[in-house]
Design a protein around this motif. Sequence first.
Motif, PDB file in Angstrom:
ATOM      1  N   UNK A 185      -3.218  38.913  16.622  1.00 16.35           N
ATOM      2  CA  UNK A 185      -1.957  39.601  16.891  1.00 16.35           C
ATOM      3  C   UNK A 185      -2.090  40.544  18.077  1.00 16.35           C
ATOM      4  N   UNK A 186      -3.235  41.231  18.176  1.00 23.44           N
ATOM      5  CA  UNK A 186      -3.481  42.124  19.308  1.00 23.44           C
ATOM      6  C   UNK A 186      -3.496  41.344  20.615  1.00 23.44           C
ATOM      7  N   UNK A 187      -4.176  40.199  20.608  1.00 20.93           N
ATOM      8  CA  UNK A 187      -4.250  39.367  21.811  1.00 20.93           C
ATOM      9  C   UNK A 187      -2.866  38.847  22.188  1.00 20.93           C
ATOM     10  N   UNK A 209     -10.942  35.414  20.186  1.00 13.50           N
ATOM     11  CA  UNK A 209      -9.566  34.980  19.942  1.00 13.50           C
ATOM     12  C   UNK A 209      -8.835  34.726  21.257  1.00 13.50           C
ATOM     13  N   UNK A 210      -9.089  35.576  22.237  1.00 13.11           N
ATOM     14  CA  UNK A 210      -8.442  35.381  23.540  1.00 13.11           C
ATOM     15  C   UNK A 210      -8.925  34.090  24.206  1.00 13.11           C
ATOM     16  N   UNK A 211     -10.199  33.749  24.017  1.00 13.90           N
ATOM     17  CA  UNK A 211     -10.720  32.508  24.593  1.00 13.90           C
ATOM     18  C   UNK A 211     -10.095  31.302  23.895  1.00 13.90           C
ATOM     19  N   UNK A 212      -9.959  31.379  22.557  1.00 18.44           N
ATOM     20  CA  UNK A 212      -9.332  30.289  21.811  1.00 18.44           C
ATOM     21  C   UNK A 212      -7.898  30.072  22.284  1.00 18.44           C
ATOM     22  N   UNK A 213      -7.187  31.162  22.562  1.00 17.20           N
ATOM     23  CA  UNK A 213      -5.793  31.056  22.956  1.00 17.20           C
ATOM     24  C   UNK A 213      -5.601  30.707  24.428  1.00 17.20           C
ATOM     25  N   UNK A 214      -6.522  31.156  25.286  1.00 17.02           N
ATOM     26  CA  UNK A 214      -6.282  31.076  26.726  1.00 17.02           C
ATOM     27  C   UNK A 214      -7.238  30.168  27.493  1.00 17.02           C
ATOM     28  N   UNK A 215      -8.216  29.545  26.805  1.00 16.17           N
ATOM     29  CA  UNK A 215      -9.219  28.813  27.579  1.00 16.17           C
ATOM     30  C   UNK A 215      -8.596  27.692  28.406  1.00 16.17           C
ATOM     31  N   UNK A 216      -7.518  27.103  27.896  1.00 16.33           N
ATOM     32  CA  UNK A 216      -6.899  25.999  28.621  1.00 16.33           C
ATOM     33  C   UNK A 216      -6.089  26.507  29.819  1.00 16.33           C
ATOM     34  N   UNK A 217      -5.257  27.537  29.598  1.00 17.89           N
ATOM     35  CA  UNK A 217      -4.471  28.099  30.701  1.00 17.89           C
ATOM     36  C   UNK A 217      -5.380  28.720  31.753  1.00 17.89           C
TER      37      UNK A 217
END
Length: 254
Positions: free
Chosen positions: A218-220, A94-102
């Motif tokens: 939600x945790x991420x 989930x963190x990769x899905x949310x942050x891979x671009x940033x």
Amino acid sequence: FFFQAEDGIRDFCLSRGLGDVYKRQGEIQPDFEAVELFSQEVKLTSSLRDNHLRILEDSPLGNGSKYKSLNDVLTTNEFWKLFAIAVTSTVYSSSIVLFYKDFGQENHHGDHFLTYLGCCSYLANGFWKGYWAWSIEKMGFSRFGSMVHCTNLILGILMPFSFVNESHALYSVWILLTFVTMGATSAWIVQGAVKFFGQKYGSIVAVVMNFGTILSYLIVALSSFLLLEVVGYDNLLRLYAFGLLISLGLSFTL
């Protein structure tokens, strides 16, 4: 018109006398032995079917009759272990899905490159989903789960190294594999729901496991809001990768 048999040609005509009738009846006798064998075969087939249905009813792999209600399912160790795996194994992805671009932009990757990479990663995730069910059947539930969790853990360990983050090729492979294994983890969790709780409750449990995935997002989101500016992307992703170690340990207990 009247037809008459030519000379020397005789039509085959059975006598209608009672003697011939009795004679033919005596020649055709019912095969009582074959009837008895057929009857025994029917009884054996019926018995085997009843035993098979009884085994299915007693097994969670059948219709889930091992559990009398959904409350019985929610109180089992298998349910909560599977739910914990659904949370801890997907926190990292989930963190990769949310942050891979940033995270990619922080490591000097261009916006266009990251956009195309994201599209390809989502396509790879969808394309491989049809393959995972076949793989689980061929490899077995436990073996497949161990392979997926170990792969996730390796990806999580490699993530912080700069030679991966700063290379276009290695960063692409890393993101693609993370998205692909994310789909494999989801398929494994759904298979686990059916394996432990049968067809009757397995589909309900699989839906509940989706709430575990929502909880991981939600945790991420909450942890990144509180810790991102303090620890940075590298350390935050290391923290999420620690959840993969927990999910790997839990998978061995199922």
